[in-house]
Write an enzyme that holds these catalytic residues in place. Structure first.
Site, PDB file in Angstrom:
ATOM      1  N   HIS A   4       0.349  -1.711   0.060  1.00 54.21           N
ATOM      2  CA  HIS A   4       0.056   0.082  -0.671  1.00 54.21           C
ATOM      3  C   HIS A   4       0.787   1.596  -0.179  1.00 54.21           C
ATOM      4  O   HIS A   4       0.482   2.494  -0.593  1.00 54.21           O
ATOM      5  CB  HIS A   4      -1.016  -0.261   1.474  1.00 54.21           C
ATOM      6  CG  HIS A   4      -1.935  -0.916   1.402  1.00 54.21           C
ATOM      7  ND1 HIS A   4      -2.531  -0.870   0.225  1.00 54.21           N
ATOM      8  CD2 HIS A   4      -2.069  -1.806   1.619  1.00 54.21           C
ATOM      9  CE1 HIS A   4      -3.815  -1.772  -0.042  1.00 54.21           C
ATOM     10  NE2 HIS A   4      -3.239  -3.014   1.791  1.00 54.21           N
TER      11      HIS A   4
ATOM     12  N   ASP B 273      -3.055 -11.397  -2.610  1.00 55.84           N
ATOM     13  CA  ASP B 273      -3.791 -10.590  -1.747  1.00 55.84           C
ATOM     14  C   ASP B 273      -5.363 -10.791  -2.550  1.00 55.84           C
ATOM     15  O   ASP B 273      -5.525 -10.298  -3.982  1.00 55.84           O
ATOM     16  CB  ASP B 273      -3.370  -9.504  -1.384  1.00 55.84           C
ATOM     17  CG  ASP B 273      -3.971  -9.682   0.224  1.00 55.84           C
ATOM     18  OD1 ASP B 273      -5.174  -9.963   0.679  1.00 55.84           O
ATOM     19  OD2 ASP B 273      -3.173  -9.137   1.644  1.00 55.84           O
TER      20      ASP B 273
END
Length: 135
Positions: free
Chosen positions: A46, A83
């Protein structure tokens, strides 16, 4: 005081995690190891070029990919992030490479903007041209 100490410890942990990937990459590229696995938290996918995000201080895999290209001269590095949600930081960091053949655009994902496969536990597989003698 507690917040400052926690921030310092978080930074140290993130820095150590990113360094672990670089050390594993060096071992593989030097032929001393055939594979490496770094289980680091936070994973980093992120974190963008300009800021931490989603508990990620550094984008570990992006740091390692850039390191492999600059330090070891690799032309291409595969990043597999599997993910269940989008690795927006990795996409941001490598956005300038999209469209010039350096990012695979045929990987099916749930997001039309996604050009990597997302996963918090990064797996980076490198193959060197030499056959290492060690494990």
């Amino acid at each position: 005081e507690y917040v400052d100490e926690a921030a310092a410890l978080a930074f140290e942990a993130a820095e150590t995690g990113a360094g672990a990937l670089l050390a594993a990459a060096d071992e593989i590229m030097a032929g001393r190891s055939r594979r490496g696995f770094c289980l680091v938290r936070p994973p980093g996918h992120h974190a963008t070029k300009s800021r931490p995000m989603g508990f990620c201080l550094f984008n570990n895999i992006a740091v390692c990919a850039r390191y492999l290209r600059s330090r070891h001269g690799l032309d291409r590095v595969a990043i597999v992030d599997f993910d269940v949600h989008h690795g927006n930081g990795t996409e941001d960091i490598f956005a300038e490479l999209a469209g010039d053949g350096r990012i695979a655009e045929s990987i099916p994902t749930t997001s039309s903007r996604m050009r990597t496969i997302a996963r918090h536990h990064w797996s980076l597989t490198l193959r060197s041209s030499s056959t290492p003698s060690g494990p």
